[in-house]
Design a protein around this motif. Sequence first.
Motif, mmCIF file in Angstrom:
data_model
loop_
_atom_site.group_PDB
_atom_site.id
_atom_site.type_symbol
_atom_site.label_atom_id
_atom_site.label_comp_id
_atom_site.label_asym_id
_atom_site.label_seq_id
_atom_site.Cartn_x
_atom_site.Cartn_y
_atom_site.Cartn_z
ATOM 1 N N ASN A 4 -5.553 -0.193 22.385
ATOM 2 C CA ASN A 4 -5.612 -0.158 20.925
ATOM 3 C C ASN A 4 -5.097 -1.476 20.358
ATOM 4 O O ASN A 4 -4.144 -2.068 20.876
ATOM 5 C CB ASN A 4 -4.737 0.988 20.395
ATOM 6 C CG ASN A 4 -5.287 2.344 20.776
ATOM 7 O OD1 ASN A 4 -6.467 2.609 20.600
ATOM 8 N ND2 ASN A 4 -4.433 3.197 21.307
ATOM 9 N N MET A 5 -5.729 -1.920 19.281
ATOM 10 C CA MET A 5 -5.235 -3.092 18.573
ATOM 11 C C MET A 5 -4.119 -2.655 17.627
ATOM 12 O O MET A 5 -4.265 -1.664 16.901
ATOM 13 C CB MET A 5 -6.368 -3.747 17.781
ATOM 14 C CG MET A 5 -7.461 -4.352 18.657
ATOM 15 S SD MET A 5 -6.873 -5.727 19.687
ATOM 16 C CE MET A 5 -6.759 -4.947 21.290
ATOM 17 N N VAL A 6 -3.019 -3.359 17.663
ATOM 18 C CA VAL A 6 -1.848 -2.931 16.889
ATOM 19 C C VAL A 6 -1.251 -4.098 16.106
ATOM 20 O O VAL A 6 -1.408 -5.265 16.471
ATOM 21 C CB VAL A 6 -0.760 -2.351 17.820
ATOM 22 C CG1 VAL A 6 -1.229 -1.072 18.475
ATOM 23 C CG2 VAL A 6 -0.326 -3.373 18.878
ATOM 24 N N LEU A 7 -0.563 -3.738 15.008
ATOM 25 C CA LEU A 7 0.239 -4.711 14.293
ATOM 26 C C LEU A 7 1.610 -4.733 14.958
ATOM 27 O O LEU A 7 2.232 -3.685 15.148
ATOM 28 C CB LEU A 7 0.392 -4.324 12.818
ATOM 29 C CG LEU A 7 1.276 -5.286 12.004
ATOM 30 C CD1 LEU A 7 0.503 -6.556 11.675
ATOM 31 C CD2 LEU A 7 1.805 -4.624 10.748
ATOM 32 N N VAL A 8 2.068 -5.899 15.338
ATOM 33 C CA VAL A 8 3.374 -6.039 15.969
ATOM 34 C C VAL A 8 4.354 -6.567 14.926
ATOM 35 O O VAL A 8 4.122 -7.616 14.313
ATOM 36 C CB VAL A 8 3.310 -6.997 17.174
ATOM 37 C CG1 VAL A 8 4.667 -7.045 17.879
ATOM 38 C CG2 VAL A 8 2.221 -6.559 18.145
ATOM 39 N N THR A 9 5.421 -5.825 14.727
ATOM 40 C CA THR A 9 6.405 -6.199 13.719
ATOM 41 C C THR A 9 7.809 -6.054 14.303
ATOM 42 O O THR A 9 8.001 -5.402 15.331
ATOM 43 C CB THR A 9 6.245 -5.332 12.454
ATOM 44 O OG1 THR A 9 7.063 -5.857 11.405
ATOM 45 C CG2 THR A 9 6.632 -3.883 12.733
ATOM 46 N N ALA A 10 8.781 -6.666 13.645
ATOM 47 C CA ALA A 10 10.164 -6.591 14.129
ATOM 48 C C ALA A 10 10.710 -5.170 14.004
ATOM 49 O O ALA A 10 10.334 -4.427 13.091
ATOM 50 C CB ALA A 10 11.034 -7.560 13.336
ATOM 51 N N ASP A 61 12.601 -5.461 20.973
ATOM 52 C CA ASP A 61 12.952 -5.819 19.593
ATOM 53 C C ASP A 61 11.755 -5.824 18.646
ATOM 54 O O ASP A 61 11.874 -6.227 17.491
ATOM 55 C CB ASP A 61 13.620 -7.193 19.559
ATOM 56 C CG ASP A 61 14.963 -7.192 20.275
ATOM 57 O OD1 ASP A 61 15.688 -6.181 20.159
ATOM 58 O OD2 ASP A 61 15.274 -8.170 20.972
ATOM 59 N N VAL A 62 10.597 -5.387 19.154
ATOM 60 C CA VAL A 62 9.422 -5.283 18.289
ATOM 61 C C VAL A 62 8.820 -3.894 18.441
ATOM 62 O O VAL A 62 9.073 -3.197 19.430
ATOM 63 C CB VAL A 62 8.351 -6.353 18.618
ATOM 64 C CG1 VAL A 62 8.923 -7.754 18.488
ATOM 65 C CG2 VAL A 62 7.757 -6.135 19.999
ATOM 66 N N VAL A 63 8.038 -3.495 17.446
ATOM 67 C CA VAL A 63 7.323 -2.220 17.518
ATOM 68 C C VAL A 63 5.844 -2.478 17.266
ATOM 69 O O VAL A 63 5.467 -3.438 16.594
ATOM 70 C CB VAL A 63 7.857 -1.193 16.497
ATOM 71 C CG1 VAL A 63 9.285 -0.814 16.818
ATOM 72 C CG2 VAL A 63 7.752 -1.733 15.081
ATOM 73 N N ALA A 64 5.022 -1.597 17.828
ATOM 74 C CA ALA A 64 3.573 -1.711 17.673
ATOM 75 C C ALA A 64 3.064 -0.592 16.784
ATOM 76 O O ALA A 64 3.313 0.592 17.055
ATOM 77 C CB ALA A 64 2.904 -1.652 19.042
ATOM 78 N N ILE A 65 2.364 -0.934 15.740
ATOM 79 C CA ILE A 65 1.830 0.054 14.793
ATOM 80 C C ILE A 65 0.306 0.074 14.912
ATOM 81 O O ILE A 65 -0.348 -0.960 14.657
ATOM 82 C CB ILE A 65 2.219 -0.306 13.342
ATOM 83 C CG1 ILE A 65 3.739 -0.460 13.224
ATOM 84 C CG2 ILE A 65 1.706 0.752 12.377
ATOM 85 C CD1 ILE A 65 4.185 -1.033 11.888
ATOM 86 N N PRO A 66 -0.289 1.189 15.339
ATOM 87 C CA PRO A 66 -1.745 1.261 15.458
ATOM 88 C C PRO A 66 -2.445 0.935 14.143
ATOM 89 O O PRO A 66 -2.011 1.381 13.074
ATOM 90 C CB PRO A 66 -1.999 2.714 15.875
ATOM 91 C CG PRO A 66 -0.718 3.151 16.505
ATOM 92 C CD PRO A 66 0.367 2.440 15.756
ATOM 93 N N ILE A 67 -3.513 0.156 14.229
ATOM 94 C CA ILE A 67 -4.304 -0.192 13.044
ATOM 95 C C ILE A 67 -5.419 0.836 12.901
ATOM 96 O O ILE A 67 -6.157 1.092 13.855
ATOM 97 C CB ILE A 67 -4.877 -1.611 13.175
ATOM 98 C CG1 ILE A 67 -3.722 -2.612 13.306
ATOM 99 C CG2 ILE A 67 -5.750 -1.964 11.973
ATOM 100 C CD1 ILE A 67 -4.174 -4.029 13.630
ATOM 101 N N LYS A 68 -5.529 1.427 11.741
ATOM 102 C CA LYS A 68 -6.523 2.478 11.513
ATOM 103 C C LYS A 68 -7.936 1.914 11.568
ATOM 104 O O LYS A 68 -8.181 0.779 11.178
ATOM 105 C CB LYS A 68 -6.271 3.147 10.151
ATOM 106 C CG LYS A 68 -5.014 4.009 10.125
ATOM 107 C CD LYS A 68 -4.901 4.787 8.821
ATOM 108 C CE LYS A 68 -4.451 3.901 7.675
ATOM 109 N NZ LYS A 68 -4.128 4.694 6.459
ATOM 110 N N GLY A 69 -8.860 2.741 12.062
ATOM 111 C CA GLY A 69 -10.269 2.336 12.134
ATOM 112 C C GLY A 69 -10.854 2.653 13.493
ATOM 113 O O GLY A 69 -10.187 2.491 14.526
ATOM 114 N N LYS A 70 -12.113 3.100 13.506
ATOM 115 C CA LYS A 70 -12.745 3.508 14.768
ATOM 116 C C LYS A 70 -13.048 2.323 15.674
ATOM 117 O O LYS A 70 -13.292 2.494 16.877
ATOM 118 C CB LYS A 70 -14.031 4.291 14.477
ATOM 119 C CG LYS A 70 -15.090 3.490 13.733
ATOM 120 C CD LYS A 70 -16.331 4.346 13.493
ATOM 121 C CE LYS A 70 -17.424 3.541 12.765
ATOM 122 N NZ LYS A 70 -18.623 4.354 12.519
#
Length: 287
Positions: free
Chosen positions: A164-170, A249-258
């Motif tokens: 999955n493509m994710v947004l990586v943030t602190a 020290d980072v988290v991955a947030i799934p990006i919505k979309g098929k």
Amino acid sequence: MELRQLNYFLKAKELLNFTEAAKALNISQSTLSQQIKQLEDELTIPLFNRIGKRITVTEAGYLFGEYALQCINKAHEGLLLLQDLKNLITGKITIGVIYSMRIPFAKTLIQFATYYPNIKIQVVFGTTKDLLERLNLHQFDFVLIFHEKSEEAHLNYQPLLSSNMVLVTAKKSSLAQRSTISLHEVAELPLALPFSGYSTIQFFEESFRRKNLDPNICMEINDIPTLFEIVKTGHWHTILSDISINDPDVVAIPIKGKNMRRTIMIVSLKEAYEKNAVKKFYEMLKN
């Protein structure tokens, strides 16, 4: 000049009798005589003196015998080497890997090297574009890359895994508790992204373009660990494949979309010989 002719010559030289040599080789005497005569014709010099039913070795035969024996021994050593190669006792494999695969790949690499310590392994990390170019120049046994839309007919493609493509943030970011995030929201954030040669950034440039979004790309960096250091400040965010995230020290947030899921492929040249070591590496990767 054939190896069997050299074998016939050496056996006749050893026994000094064509009949006994043919019997030892399990061939007819006429076959032995014919093959040795062909060898002598090719060398343009007699290897034996034929005196009735007796034979003696000529000076040329003695001199040539040393080289014939070396040739037979080298061929036998080559056969043993190929058997070792087949049995994974020796050999070398060269692999091209995209940066996103470095974590799962490292686990397989360690496992393979532990099981087959005599196989030399060369690993090159790079972008999908660079790795494919080098594969086409026969510089790799195979590469691990993201699936490309246009598959080329001269390449073998084996699906390996999806990510999955994710947004990586602190971890300290205000976004860290989000379970998902939209592409519209991502476009408004200050982004530090992989360099433009990377498949991931190309993928997202197309995704932003399809939705007529103008992302806030502040910097492009061609090193994933450096991207993590930038993200950990809490001032910037990045977009990566979820399989490349292993920093606490980072988290991955799934990006919505098929369309936010991509496939990693094992890609190799169809025309190239596939070594046993490569096949074994495939098995370990898939498991």
